[in-house]
Design an enzyme around this catalytic site. Structure first.
Site, PDB file in Angstrom:
ATOM      1  N   THR A 140       0.862  -1.193   0.000  1.00 33.98           N
ATOM      2  CA  THR A 140       0.000   0.000   0.000  1.00 33.98           C
ATOM      3  C   THR A 140       0.892   1.235   0.000  1.00 33.98           C
ATOM      4  OG1 THR A 140      -1.720  -1.177   1.189  1.00 33.98           O
ATOM      5  CG2 THR A 140      -1.871   1.209   1.209  1.00 33.98           C
ATOM      6  N   PHE A 148       1.136   5.149   0.852  1.00 29.08           N
ATOM      7  CA  PHE A 148       0.514   6.162   1.706  1.00 29.08           C
ATOM      8  C   PHE A 148       1.127   7.532   1.397  1.00 29.08           C
ATOM      9  CE2 PHE A 148      -1.490   3.419   4.960  1.00 29.08           C
ATOM     10  CZ  PHE A 148      -0.861   2.213   4.708  1.00 29.08           C
TER      11      PHE A 148
END
Ligand SMILES: O=C(O)C(=O)C[C@]1(C(=O)O)C=C[C@@H](O)C=C1
Length: 300
Positions: free
Chosen positions: A181, A183
Protein backbone atom coordinates in the site's frame (compact mmCIF):
# COMPACT_ATOMS: atom_id res chain seq x y z
CA UNK A 1 10.73 10.79 2.98
CA UNK A 2 11.64 13.39 5.59
CA UNK A 3 14.15 11.98 8.03
CA UNK A 4 13.62 11.22 11.71
CA UNK A 5 10.42 12.96 12.58
CA UNK A 6 11.57 13.87 16.11
CA UNK A 7 8.87 15.94 17.76
CA UNK A 8 6.38 15.40 14.91
CA UNK A 9 2.81 14.39 15.71
CA UNK A 10 1.36 12.27 12.92
CA UNK A 11 -2.38 11.54 12.67
CA UNK A 12 -3.64 8.30 11.15
CA UNK A 13 -7.04 6.74 10.80
CA UNK A 14 -7.71 3.88 13.16
CA UNK A 15 -6.50 2.36 16.41
CA UNK A 16 -2.94 1.45 17.39
CA UNK A 17 -1.79 -1.50 15.28
CA UNK A 18 -3.43 -0.19 12.05
CA UNK A 19 -1.27 -0.35 8.93
CA UNK A 20 -1.51 3.42 8.61
CA UNK A 21 0.29 3.74 11.94
CA UNK A 22 3.09 1.49 10.66
CA UNK A 23 3.29 3.66 7.54
CA UNK A 24 3.64 6.77 9.72
CA UNK A 25 6.44 5.05 11.66
CA UNK A 26 8.17 4.02 8.44
CA UNK A 27 8.11 7.61 7.20
CA UNK A 28 9.01 9.20 10.55
CA UNK A 29 10.58 6.57 12.84
CA UNK A 30 10.74 8.94 15.83
CA UNK A 31 7.33 10.57 15.46
CA UNK A 32 4.44 10.43 17.89
CA UNK A 33 1.48 8.75 16.19
CA UNK A 34 -2.01 10.09 16.92
CA UNK A 35 -4.96 7.74 16.30
CA UNK A 36 -8.09 9.30 14.71
CA UNK A 37 -11.48 7.76 14.19
CA UNK A 38 -12.03 8.98 10.62
CA UNK A 39 -9.96 10.48 7.84
CA UNK A 40 -12.11 13.57 8.01
CA UNK A 41 -11.16 13.96 11.67
CA UNK A 42 -7.52 13.57 10.73
CA UNK A 43 -7.91 16.19 8.04
CA UNK A 44 -10.19 18.67 9.72
CA UNK A 45 -9.90 18.89 13.47
CA UNK A 46 -6.37 17.57 13.85
CA UNK A 47 -4.38 19.00 11.01
CA UNK A 48 -6.49 21.80 9.56
CA UNK A 49 -4.97 25.20 10.13
CA UNK A 50 -7.53 26.43 12.65
CA UNK A 51 -7.28 23.71 15.31
CA UNK A 52 -3.98 22.15 14.45
CA UNK A 53 -2.92 19.62 17.05
CA UNK A 54 -0.83 17.45 14.71
CA UNK A 55 1.87 18.17 12.13
CA UNK A 56 1.18 15.44 9.57
CA UNK A 57 -1.62 13.14 8.47
CA UNK A 58 -1.12 9.76 6.77
CA UNK A 59 -3.46 8.75 3.99
CA UNK A 60 -3.49 5.42 2.10
CA UNK A 61 -3.92 6.18 -1.59
CA UNK A 62 -3.38 2.98 -3.54
CA UNK A 63 -2.70 -0.71 -3.15
CA UNK A 64 -1.16 -3.23 -5.53
CA UNK A 65 -4.17 -5.57 -5.21
CA UNK A 66 -7.09 -3.20 -4.70
CA UNK A 67 -5.94 -0.24 -6.81
CA UNK A 68 -6.73 3.37 -5.99
CA UNK A 69 -8.60 4.39 -2.84
CA UNK A 70 -10.88 6.85 -4.59
CA UNK A 71 -12.35 8.47 -1.55
CA UNK A 72 -8.91 9.61 -0.49
CA UNK A 73 -8.22 11.16 -3.90
CA UNK A 74 -11.37 13.21 -3.35
CA UNK A 75 -10.20 14.20 0.14
CA UNK A 76 -6.90 15.45 -1.28
CA UNK A 77 -8.80 17.92 -3.38
CA UNK A 78 -11.35 18.91 -0.74
CA UNK A 79 -8.73 19.93 1.82
CA UNK A 80 -5.94 22.40 1.28
CA UNK A 81 -3.12 20.23 2.56
CA UNK A 82 0.15 19.45 0.80
CA UNK A 83 1.74 16.09 0.07
CA UNK A 84 5.21 16.16 1.67
CA UNK A 85 6.19 12.52 1.18
CA UNK A 86 5.01 9.06 0.28
CA UNK A 87 5.75 5.68 1.78
CA UNK A 88 5.20 2.12 0.54
CA UNK A 89 4.36 -0.51 3.09
CA UNK A 90 4.29 -4.29 2.57
CA UNK A 91 0.91 -5.35 3.97
CA UNK A 92 0.92 -8.91 5.32
CA UNK A 93 -2.50 -9.79 6.62
CA UNK A 94 -3.18 -12.39 9.31
CA UNK A 95 -6.43 -14.11 10.25
CA UNK A 96 -6.96 -13.49 13.96
CA UNK A 97 -9.47 -14.77 16.51
CA UNK A 98 -9.98 -14.98 20.24
CA UNK A 99 -7.94 -17.56 22.15
CA UNK A 100 -9.07 -21.12 21.50
CA UNK A 101 -11.26 -20.27 18.47
CA UNK A 102 -10.50 -22.43 15.39
CA UNK A 103 -10.97 -21.51 11.73
CA UNK A 104 -13.89 -24.00 11.59
CA UNK A 105 -15.74 -21.97 14.28
CA UNK A 106 -15.68 -18.76 12.22
CA UNK A 107 -18.90 -17.72 10.51
CA UNK A 108 -17.82 -14.19 9.74
CA UNK A 109 -14.71 -12.02 9.40
CA UNK A 110 -14.36 -8.36 10.32
CA UNK A 111 -11.92 -5.78 8.92
CA UNK A 112 -11.39 -2.64 6.88
CA UNK A 113 -13.05 -3.03 3.43
CA UNK A 114 -9.68 -2.73 1.64
CA UNK A 115 -8.19 -5.46 3.80
CA UNK A 116 -11.21 -7.73 3.22
CA UNK A 117 -10.94 -7.15 -0.53
CA UNK A 118 -7.22 -7.98 -0.49
CA UNK A 119 -8.00 -11.38 1.12
CA UNK A 120 -11.32 -12.14 -0.60
CA UNK A 121 -10.36 -15.41 -2.32
CA UNK A 122 -8.36 -16.80 0.60
CA UNK A 123 -11.22 -16.14 3.02
CA UNK A 124 -13.69 -17.86 0.70
CA UNK A 125 -11.32 -20.84 0.33
CA UNK A 126 -11.14 -21.05 4.12
CA UNK A 127 -14.94 -21.41 4.07
CA UNK A 128 -15.73 -18.07 5.75
CA UNK A 129 -18.64 -16.49 3.88
CA UNK A 130 -19.73 -13.43 5.84
CA UNK A 131 -17.80 -10.13 5.87
CA UNK A 132 -18.20 -7.22 8.30
CA UNK A 133 -16.65 -3.93 7.24
CA UNK A 134 -15.37 -1.54 9.91
CA UNK A 135 -13.21 1.60 9.86
CA UNK A 136 -9.81 -0.03 10.32
CA UNK A 137 -8.13 -3.40 10.81
CA UNK A 138 -6.90 -2.75 14.36
CA UNK A 139 -10.35 -1.44 15.37
CA UNK A 140 -11.79 -4.80 14.25
CA UNK A 141 -9.24 -6.65 16.42
CA UNK A 142 -10.11 -4.45 19.41
CA UNK A 143 -13.85 -5.00 18.97
CA UNK A 144 -13.62 -8.79 18.58
CA UNK A 145 -11.48 -8.96 21.73
CA UNK A 146 -13.71 -6.65 23.78
CA UNK A 147 -16.90 -8.42 22.79
CA UNK A 148 -15.24 -11.84 23.20
CA UNK A 149 -16.77 -12.94 19.88
CA UNK A 150 -16.29 -16.68 19.27
CA UNK A 151 -17.61 -16.90 15.69
CA UNK A 152 -15.92 -13.82 14.19
CA UNK A 153 -12.37 -13.61 12.88
CA UNK A 154 -10.36 -10.50 12.01
CA UNK A 155 -8.08 -9.59 9.12
CA UNK A 156 -5.30 -7.45 10.60
CA UNK A 157 -1.57 -7.30 11.27
CA UNK A 158 0.46 -9.52 13.60
CA UNK A 159 1.05 -6.35 15.63
CA UNK A 160 -2.72 -6.00 16.16
CA UNK A 161 -2.82 -9.66 17.35
CA UNK A 162 -0.15 -8.84 19.92
CA UNK A 163 -1.74 -5.56 21.06
CA UNK A 164 -5.27 -6.94 21.51
CA UNK A 165 -4.36 -10.46 22.68
CA UNK A 166 -5.72 -12.43 19.73
CA UNK A 167 -4.40 -15.70 18.27
CA UNK A 168 -2.97 -15.80 14.75
CA UNK A 169 -4.83 -18.59 12.89
CA UNK A 170 -3.21 -17.97 9.49
CA UNK A 171 -0.46 -15.71 8.18
CA UNK A 172 0.01 -14.00 4.83
CA UNK A 173 -3.62 -14.46 3.81
CA UNK A 174 -3.66 -11.70 1.15
CA UNK A 175 -4.61 -13.10 -2.26
CA UNK A 176 -1.17 -12.38 -3.72
CA UNK A 177 2.03 -12.70 -1.72
CA UNK A 178 3.13 -9.23 -2.79
CA UNK A 179 0.70 -6.69 -1.34
CA UNK A 180 1.93 -3.13 -0.99
CA UNK A 181 0.00 0.00 0.00
CA UNK A 182 1.24 3.47 -0.87
CA UNK A 183 0.51 6.16 1.71
CA UNK A 184 0.81 9.94 1.41
CA UNK A 185 2.15 12.17 4.17
CA UNK A 186 0.25 15.45 4.35
CA UNK A 187 1.15 18.75 5.98
CA UNK A 188 -0.24 22.28 6.20
CA UNK A 189 2.75 23.73 4.36
CA UNK A 190 4.56 22.38 1.30
CA UNK A 191 8.22 21.42 1.58
CA UNK A 192 10.92 23.10 -0.47
CA UNK A 193 11.47 20.83 -3.50
CA UNK A 194 14.99 19.63 -4.25
CA UNK A 195 16.78 17.90 -7.10
CA UNK A 196 19.42 15.94 -5.20
CA UNK A 197 17.18 12.90 -4.53
CA UNK A 198 14.25 11.16 -6.28
CA UNK A 199 11.22 13.42 -6.14
CA UNK A 200 7.68 13.02 -7.37
CA UNK A 201 5.16 15.74 -8.03
CA UNK A 202 1.43 15.05 -7.80
CA UNK A 203 -0.94 17.33 -9.69
CA UNK A 204 -4.65 17.45 -10.50
CA UNK A 205 -6.19 19.20 -13.49
CA UNK A 206 -9.37 19.50 -15.54
CA UNK A 207 -9.70 19.99 -19.30
CA UNK A 208 -11.73 22.24 -21.57
CA UNK A 209 -15.05 21.29 -23.16
CA UNK A 210 -15.40 20.07 -26.75
CA UNK A 211 -11.85 20.46 -27.96
CA UNK A 212 -10.37 17.29 -29.41
CA UNK A 213 -7.38 15.44 -27.98
CA UNK A 214 -7.20 17.57 -24.82
CA UNK A 215 -5.92 14.75 -22.64
CA UNK A 216 -3.23 13.81 -25.16
CA UNK A 217 -2.19 17.45 -25.31
CA UNK A 218 -2.04 17.67 -21.51
CA UNK A 219 0.12 14.57 -21.19
CA UNK A 220 2.32 15.70 -24.08
CA UNK A 221 3.55 18.73 -22.09
CA UNK A 222 5.42 16.21 -19.94
CA UNK A 223 6.35 13.70 -22.64
CA UNK A 224 7.94 16.44 -24.76
CA UNK A 225 10.23 17.29 -21.85
CA UNK A 226 11.10 13.65 -21.07
CA UNK A 227 9.20 13.73 -17.78
CA UNK A 228 7.92 10.29 -16.90
CA UNK A 229 4.39 9.88 -15.54
CA UNK A 230 4.11 7.19 -12.88
CA UNK A 231 0.35 7.28 -12.44
CA UNK A 232 -2.84 8.74 -13.87
CA UNK A 233 -6.23 8.52 -12.21
CA UNK A 234 -9.50 10.08 -13.31
CA UNK A 235 -12.23 11.04 -10.87
CA UNK A 236 -15.66 12.54 -11.58
CA UNK A 237 -15.66 16.34 -11.61
CA UNK A 238 -18.35 16.68 -8.96
CA UNK A 239 -18.84 20.43 -9.39
CA UNK A 240 -19.07 20.24 -13.21
CA UNK A 241 -20.23 16.67 -13.85
CA UNK A 242 -20.73 17.08 -17.63
CA UNK A 243 -18.77 18.51 -20.52
CA UNK A 244 -20.18 19.41 -23.88
CA UNK A 245 -18.35 17.11 -26.26
CA UNK A 246 -19.86 18.22 -29.57
CA UNK A 247 -22.13 21.11 -30.55
CA UNK A 248 -22.66 20.18 -34.22
CA UNK A 249 -26.00 18.49 -33.39
CA UNK A 250 -29.17 20.28 -32.36
CA UNK A 251 -28.89 18.70 -28.92
CA UNK A 252 -25.28 19.10 -27.73
CA UNK A 253 -23.63 15.81 -26.82
CA UNK A 254 -22.75 15.72 -23.12
CA UNK A 255 -20.17 13.39 -21.65
CA UNK A 256 -19.06 12.81 -18.08
CA UNK A 257 -16.41 15.29 -17.03
CA UNK A 258 -13.29 14.29 -15.09
CA UNK A 259 -10.48 15.57 -12.94
CA UNK A 260 -7.15 13.95 -13.79
CA UNK A 261 -4.67 13.16 -11.05
CA UNK A 262 -1.15 12.64 -12.37
CA UNK A 263 2.09 11.72 -10.61
CA UNK A 264 5.24 12.97 -12.31
CA UNK A 265 8.71 11.62 -11.78
CA UNK A 266 10.09 15.11 -11.29
CA UNK A 267 10.72 17.76 -8.68
CA UNK A 268 9.17 21.20 -8.96
CA UNK A 269 12.70 22.49 -8.42
CA UNK A 270 13.52 21.15 -11.89
CA UNK A 271 13.08 23.94 -14.48
CA UNK A 272 11.76 21.34 -17.00
CA UNK A 273 8.88 20.47 -14.65
CA UNK A 274 8.10 24.14 -14.03
CA UNK A 275 7.96 24.80 -17.77
CA UNK A 276 5.74 21.77 -18.37
CA UNK A 277 3.32 22.93 -15.70
CA UNK A 278 3.29 26.47 -17.10
CA UNK A 279 2.47 24.97 -20.49
CA UNK A 280 -0.40 22.94 -19.03
CA UNK A 281 -1.77 26.04 -17.28
CA UNK A 282 -2.03 27.76 -20.68
CA UNK A 283 -4.95 25.56 -21.71
CA UNK A 284 -6.19 23.59 -18.68
CA UNK A 285 -8.93 25.55 -16.85
CA UNK A 286 -7.86 24.15 -13.48
CA UNK A 287 -4.41 22.95 -12.33
CA UNK A 288 -3.31 22.37 -8.76
CA UNK A 289 -0.01 21.01 -7.47
CA UNK A 290 -0.87 18.65 -4.60
CA UNK A 291 2.77 18.33 -3.62
CA UNK A 292 6.35 17.90 -4.74
CA UNK A 293 8.03 15.46 -2.39
CA UNK A 294 10.86 12.96 -1.93
CA UNK A 295 9.54 9.55 -2.90
CA UNK A 296 10.05 6.30 -1.01
CA UNK A 297 12.58 4.19 -2.92
CA UNK A 298 13.22 1.67 -0.14
CA UNK A 299 12.78 -2.08 -0.68
CA UNK A 300 9.26 -3.30 0.12
O1 LIG B 1 -7.20 -0.44 8.45
C1 LIG B 1 -5.97 -0.22 8.46
O2 LIG B 1 -5.16 -0.83 9.19
C2 LIG B 1 -5.45 0.81 7.56
O3 LIG B 1 -4.39 1.36 7.81
C3 LIG B 1 -6.22 1.12 6.30
C4 LIG B 1 -5.76 0.36 5.07
C5 LIG B 1 -6.40 1.00 3.76
O4 LIG B 1 -7.19 1.92 3.85
O5 LIG B 1 -6.07 0.51 2.68
C6 LIG B 1 -4.29 0.47 4.94
C7 LIG B 1 -3.55 -0.54 4.40
C8 LIG B 1 -4.14 -1.78 3.91
O6 LIG B 1 -4.21 -1.65 2.50
C9 LIG B 1 -5.50 -2.01 4.45
C10 LIG B 1 -6.18 -1.03 5.08
Amino acid sequence: MESGGEGLKVAYQGFPGAYSESAAKKAYPHCQTVPCEHFDTAFQSKIAVENCTVDRAVLPLENTLGGSIHRNYDLLLRHKLHIVGDVRLAVRHCLLANRGVKIGNLRSVMSHPQALAQCEHTLTELGIEQRQAVDDTAGAAKLVTEQMLQDTGVVASSLAAELYGLDILAENIQDEKENVTRFMMLARKPIVPQVDKPFKTSIVFSLEDWKPAQLLKALAVFALRDIDLTKIESRPHKKRPFRVADDTFSTPVKYFNYLFYVDLEASMADPKALKALGNLEEFAPFVRVLGSYPTDVSEV
